[in-house]
Scaffold this motif. Structure first.
Motif, PDB file in Angstrom:
ATOM      1  N   GLY A 119      36.658  53.535  46.099  1.00 39.15           N
ATOM      2  CA  GLY A 119      38.038  53.151  45.399  1.00 39.15           C
ATOM      3  C   GLY A 119      38.074  51.764  44.811  1.00 39.15           C
ATOM      4  O   GLY A 119      37.225  50.964  45.488  1.00 39.15           O
ATOM      5  N   VAL A 120      38.316  51.450  43.643  1.00 42.31           N
ATOM      6  CA  VAL A 120      38.297  50.215  42.947  1.00 42.31           C
ATOM      7  C   VAL A 120      39.694  49.740  42.623  1.00 42.31           C
ATOM      8  O   VAL A 120      40.636  50.441  42.011  1.00 42.31           O
ATOM      9  N   ASP A 121      40.100  48.697  43.206  1.00 41.53           N
ATOM     10  CA  ASP A 121      41.504  47.890  42.957  1.00 41.53           C
ATOM     11  C   ASP A 121      41.257  46.890  41.991  1.00 41.53           C
ATOM     12  O   ASP A 121      40.470  45.956  42.182  1.00 41.53           O
ATOM     13  N   LEU A 122      42.158  47.146  40.749  1.00 43.59           N
ATOM     14  CA  LEU A 122      41.797  45.926  39.724  1.00 43.59           C
ATOM     15  C   LEU A 122      43.088  44.937  39.982  1.00 43.59           C
ATOM     16  O   LEU A 122      44.013  45.244  40.301  1.00 43.59           O
ATOM     17  N   GLY A 123      42.644  43.671  39.717  1.00 41.65           N
ATOM     18  CA  GLY A 123      43.756  42.749  39.716  1.00 41.65           C
ATOM     19  C   GLY A 123      43.132  41.460  38.876  1.00 41.65           C
ATOM     20  O   GLY A 123      42.357  41.393  38.066  1.00 41.65           O
ATOM     21  N   ILE A 124      44.159  40.260  39.003  1.00 43.18           N
ATOM     22  CA  ILE A 124      43.930  39.097  38.323  1.00 43.18           C
ATOM     23  C   ILE A 124      43.193  38.242  39.189  1.00 43.18           C
ATOM     24  O   ILE A 124      42.184  37.524  38.626  1.00 43.18           O
ATOM     25  N   VAL A 125      43.562  38.110  40.400  1.00 44.73           N
ATOM     26  CA  VAL A 125      42.956  37.063  41.093  1.00 44.73           C
ATOM     27  C   VAL A 125      41.413  37.441  41.381  1.00 44.73           C
ATOM     28  O   VAL A 125      40.641  36.677  41.552  1.00 44.73           O
ATOM     29  N   ASP A 126      41.395  38.632  41.906  1.00 44.04           N
ATOM     30  CA  ASP A 126      40.091  39.533  41.901  1.00 44.04           C
ATOM     31  C   ASP A 126      39.910  40.520  41.058  1.00 44.04           C
ATOM     32  O   ASP A 126      40.866  41.621  41.096  1.00 44.04           O
ATOM     33  N   ILE A 127      39.238  40.574  40.061  1.00 43.33           N
ATOM     34  CA  ILE A 127      38.967  41.480  38.965  1.00 43.33           C
ATOM     35  C   ILE A 127      38.917  42.791  39.654  1.00 43.33           C
ATOM     36  O   ILE A 127      39.610  43.600  39.090  1.00 43.33           O
ATOM     37  N   ALA A 128      37.963  43.188  40.323  1.00 46.70           N
ATOM     38  CA  ALA A 128      37.789  44.162  41.051  1.00 46.70           C
ATOM     39  C   ALA A 128      37.288  44.153  42.498  1.00 46.70           C
ATOM     40  O   ALA A 128      36.534  43.293  42.819  1.00 46.70           O
ATOM     41  N   THR A 129      37.965  45.076  43.443  1.00 50.42           N
ATOM     42  CA  THR A 129      37.639  45.103  44.800  1.00 50.42           C
ATOM     43  C   THR A 129      37.381  46.524  44.985  1.00 50.42           C
ATOM     44  O   THR A 129      38.263  47.328  44.691  1.00 50.42           O
ATOM     45  N   THR A 130      36.280  46.773  45.812  1.00 44.36           N
ATOM     46  CA  THR A 130      36.035  48.277  46.056  1.00 44.36           C
ATOM     47  C   THR A 130      36.098  48.625  47.476  1.00 44.36           C
ATOM     48  O   THR A 130      35.918  47.580  48.271  1.00 44.36           O
ATOM     49  N   SER A 131      36.045  49.809  48.018  1.00 42.50           N
ATOM     50  CA  SER A 131      36.260  50.087  49.370  1.00 42.50           C
ATOM     51  C   SER A 131      34.888  50.012  50.131  1.00 42.50           C
ATOM     52  O   SER A 131      35.012  50.034  51.280  1.00 42.50           O
ATOM     53  N   SER A 132      33.961  49.480  49.490  1.00 42.51           N
ATOM     54  CA  SER A 132      32.469  49.324  49.873  1.00 42.51           C
ATOM     55  C   SER A 132      32.441  47.877  50.793  1.00 42.51           C
ATOM     56  O   SER A 132      31.546  47.400  51.142  1.00 42.51           O
ATOM     57  N   GLY A 133      33.511  46.926  50.147  1.00 41.56           N
ATOM     58  CA  GLY A 133      33.351  45.590  50.363  1.00 41.56           C
ATOM     59  C   GLY A 133      32.965  44.569  49.216  1.00 41.56           C
ATOM     60  O   GLY A 133      32.908  43.589  49.363  1.00 41.56           O
ATOM     61  N   TYR A 134      32.731  45.270  48.075  1.00 42.35           N
ATOM     62  CA  TYR A 134      32.161  44.485  46.929  1.00 42.35           C
ATOM     63  C   TYR A 134      33.524  43.695  46.547  1.00 42.35           C
ATOM     64  O   TYR A 134      34.632  44.398  46.006  1.00 42.35           O
ATOM     65  N   ARG A 135      33.477  42.561  45.979  1.00 47.22           N
ATOM     66  CA  ARG A 135      34.584  41.750  45.366  1.00 47.22           C
ATOM     67  C   ARG A 135      33.958  41.028  44.158  1.00 47.22           C
ATOM     68  O   ARG A 135      33.205  40.123  44.449  1.00 47.22           O
ATOM     69  N   ALA A 136      34.852  41.352  43.185  1.00 42.41           N
ATOM     70  CA  ALA A 136      34.524  40.463  42.065  1.00 42.41           C
ATOM     71  C   ALA A 136      35.459  39.388  41.753  1.00 42.41           C
ATOM     72  O   ALA A 136      36.681  39.753  41.052  1.00 42.41           O
ATOM     73  N   ALA A 137      35.383  38.276  42.250  1.00 41.57           N
ATOM     74  CA  ALA A 137      36.341  37.169  42.023  1.00 41.57           C
ATOM     75  C   ALA A 137      36.530  36.713  40.656  1.00 41.57           C
ATOM     76  O   ALA A 137      35.703  36.755  39.713  1.00 41.57           O
ATOM     77  N   GLY A 138      37.918  36.652  40.208  1.00 42.79           N
ATOM     78  CA  GLY A 138      38.231  36.245  38.812  1.00 42.79           C
ATOM     79  C   GLY A 138      38.681  34.853  38.553  1.00 42.79           C
ATOM     80  O   GLY A 138      39.018  34.436  37.816  1.00 42.79           O
ATOM     81  N   ARG A 139      38.276  33.825  39.742  1.00 47.06           N
ATOM     82  CA  ARG A 139      38.541  32.532  39.612  1.00 47.06           C
ATOM     83  C   ARG A 139      37.568  31.998  38.426  1.00 47.06           C
ATOM     84  O   ARG A 139      38.123  31.294  37.634  1.00 47.06           O
ATOM     85  N   GLY A 140      36.290  32.315  38.438  1.00 45.27           N
ATOM     86  CA  GLY A 140      35.499  31.783  36.992  1.00 45.27           C
ATOM     87  C   GLY A 140      36.043  32.115  35.855  1.00 45.27           C
ATOM     88  O   GLY A 140      36.049  31.332  34.973  1.00 45.27           O
ATOM     89  N   LEU A 141      36.417  33.345  35.693  1.00 45.77           N
ATOM     90  CA  LEU A 141      36.860  34.222  34.381  1.00 45.77           C
ATOM     91  C   LEU A 141      38.183  33.418  33.993  1.00 45.77           C
ATOM     92  O   LEU A 141      38.494  33.004  32.752  1.00 45.77           O
ATOM     93  N   ASN A 142      39.329  33.378  35.084  1.00 42.69           N
ATOM     94  CA  ASN A 142      40.497  32.715  34.832  1.00 42.69           C
ATOM     95  C   ASN A 142      40.322  31.234  34.244  1.00 42.69           C
ATOM     96  O   ASN A 142      41.112  30.634  33.519  1.00 42.69           O
ATOM     97  N   ARG A 143      39.388  30.405  34.988  1.00 37.92           N
ATOM     98  CA  ARG A 143      39.156  28.991  34.507  1.00 37.92           C
ATOM     99  C   ARG A 143      38.616  28.791  33.320  1.00 37.92           C
ATOM    100  O   ARG A 143      38.981  28.018  32.506  1.00 37.92           O
ATOM    101  N   HIS A 144      37.445  29.896  32.912  1.00 43.37           N
ATOM    102  CA  HIS A 144      37.278  29.660  31.557  1.00 43.37           C
ATOM    103  C   HIS A 144      38.254  30.009  30.291  1.00 43.37           C
ATOM    104  O   HIS A 144      38.342  29.530  29.463  1.00 43.37           O
ATOM    105  N   ARG A 145      39.033  31.242  30.751  1.00 45.94           N
ATOM    106  CA  ARG A 145      40.012  31.378  29.816  1.00 45.94           C
ATOM    107  C   ARG A 145      41.384  30.093  29.642  1.00 45.94           C
ATOM    108  O   ARG A 145      41.721  30.074  28.643  1.00 45.94           O
TER     109      ARG A 145
END
Length: 385
Positions: A191-217
């Motif tokens: 399962g992949v949950d999409l968001g703004i704070v965390d771009i993607a969070t999967t049910s396997s425990g992987y988390r793609a934090a959106g902090r760096g991308l949001n700061r860049h924007r």
């Protein structure tokens, strides 16, 4: 499966001048064809050809180039009609829709021009192309690409290619027809949950934090505001130069995230379950200071990257209804708005389950993915004799 490959042309100075003049000529001709089409109520392509072909030839366009100009103009009106029918330009009488319907479609001077194999030939060993221009046929125009892209070009290139000019550079956009990879039967879903704070969070425990991308924007937005307020010629040049920097950075981040997710699903033998977020920008109501974040959120692009990478790997991908995924407890199934204590915390009011809110949602999405897959799978019951 069809994918698009972008190649960068490396023309000499005289070749670049000829390519630039060609794009300006064909797009100027396309604007004239668009006016003719608008005046005649946008006739069919064959009828439009009778009104315009002779004049296009008189303007110096070759036979195939003239045909492509007519076809791309007619296709542009077909796309406009489809967008109006789908409601993408607003309701009847809205300002945006009236503006689109009240004047002919216009083409930018450097807009893409289609080329078929009669106008464009490839020399893969030398990594050059021979291409038609208004100044004659240009030979030995160099192009650069990765070794993988060159291999696909040589073996699976199919159909037309588009010549475009972007930021002073020339590119060929060509279609690759890859063989379909059989979709494997999944052992569960990721399962992949999409968001703004965390771009993607999967049910396997992987988390793609959106902090760096949001700061860049935010940095890019602040810089654009300063340059726009300054308004000098040098500021305008810098704005143009940096125009697509944020877009390229976000696309690179989405490529990395999607590749990580697909690789994990392929390695573990699972499918991918993704939320169907179509129309979310129209549904969600936010404060004015939060709208920039929502409209800069490239979840659609991430979904597209996941889709084609999953198909290339033979990994099943399903879209699920996002309703209540953030409010439902992944342990007991209880649904309550108050379960979402904060943006980051999920606390079930029925069973007391405590977890990160995105982790909880990703498990709900994974469970919905299994349900969707089972419901959509073809029946294996033997046919009645």
């Amino acid at each position: 499966m069809k994918i698009v490959v972008q190649l960068k042309l490396m023309p000499e100075a005289d070749q670049a001048a000829a390519l630039s003049a060609t794009l300006h000529t064909v797009n100027d001709a396309a604007n004239w064809v668009s006016k003719v089409a608008f005046e005649h109520g946008v006739p069919r392509e064959y009828e439009l050809r009778k009104h315009t072909y002779a004049e296009l030839k008189a303007r110096g366009l070759g036979a195939q180039a003239a045909q492509h100009v007519i076809k791309k103009t007619r296709d542009a009106y077909t796309t406009l009609k489809a967008n109006i029918r789908a409601g993408n330009l607003g309701k009847p009488g809205s300002k945006r829709r009236v503006k689109a319907e009240s004047k002919p479609i216009a083409f930018r001077p450097d807009a893409a021009q289609p080329y078929d194999d009669r106008c464009l030939s490839w020399q893969y060993d030398q990594q050059t192309v021979s291409i038609w221009t208004t100044a004659g046929r240009l030979k030995n125009v160099r192009f650069v690409c990765s070794a993988d892209a060159l291999k696909m070009l040589r073996e699976q290139r199919k159909g037309e290619s588009d010549l475009i000019r972007r930021d002073g550079m020339f590119f060929l956009i060509t279609t690759i027809d890859l063989p379909d990879v059989p979709i494997s039967e999944p052992d569960g879903f990721l399962g992949v949950d999409l968001g703004i704070v965390d771009i993607a969070t999967t049910s396997s425990g992987y988390r793609a934090a959106g902090r760096g991308l949001n700061r860049h924007r935010k940095r890019q937005l602040d810089l654009r505001r300063k340059l726009q307020a300054k308004g000098t010629q040098s500021a305008k040049r810098l704005l143009k130069k940096r125009g697509r920097k944020e877009q390229r950075h976000a696309a690179n981040v989405n490529h990395i995230i999607s590749k990580t997710i697909v690789t994990t699903a392929e390695r573990t033998g699972r499918g991918i379950a993704l939320e169907d977020l179509t129309g979310i920008r129209e549904r969600v109501r936010l404060r004015k200071d939060q709208r920039t974040k929502l409209h800069s959120w490239s979840f659609h692009q991430l979904g597209q990257f996941l889709d084609y990478k999953a198909r290339r790997a033979g990994v099943p991908l399903v879209y699920v209804d996002p309703a209540y995924t953030s409010q439902q407890c992944s342990e007991c199934g209880h649904i309550d708005r108050k379960n979402r204590a904060t943006q980051a915390t999920f606390a079930c009011r029925a069973c007391g389950f405590l977890a990160n809110a995105d982790d909880n949602a990703s498990h709900n999405i994974a469970r919905k993915g299994e349900t969707v897959w089972i419901a959509g799978r073809e029946s294996r019951v033997p046919a009645t004799p």
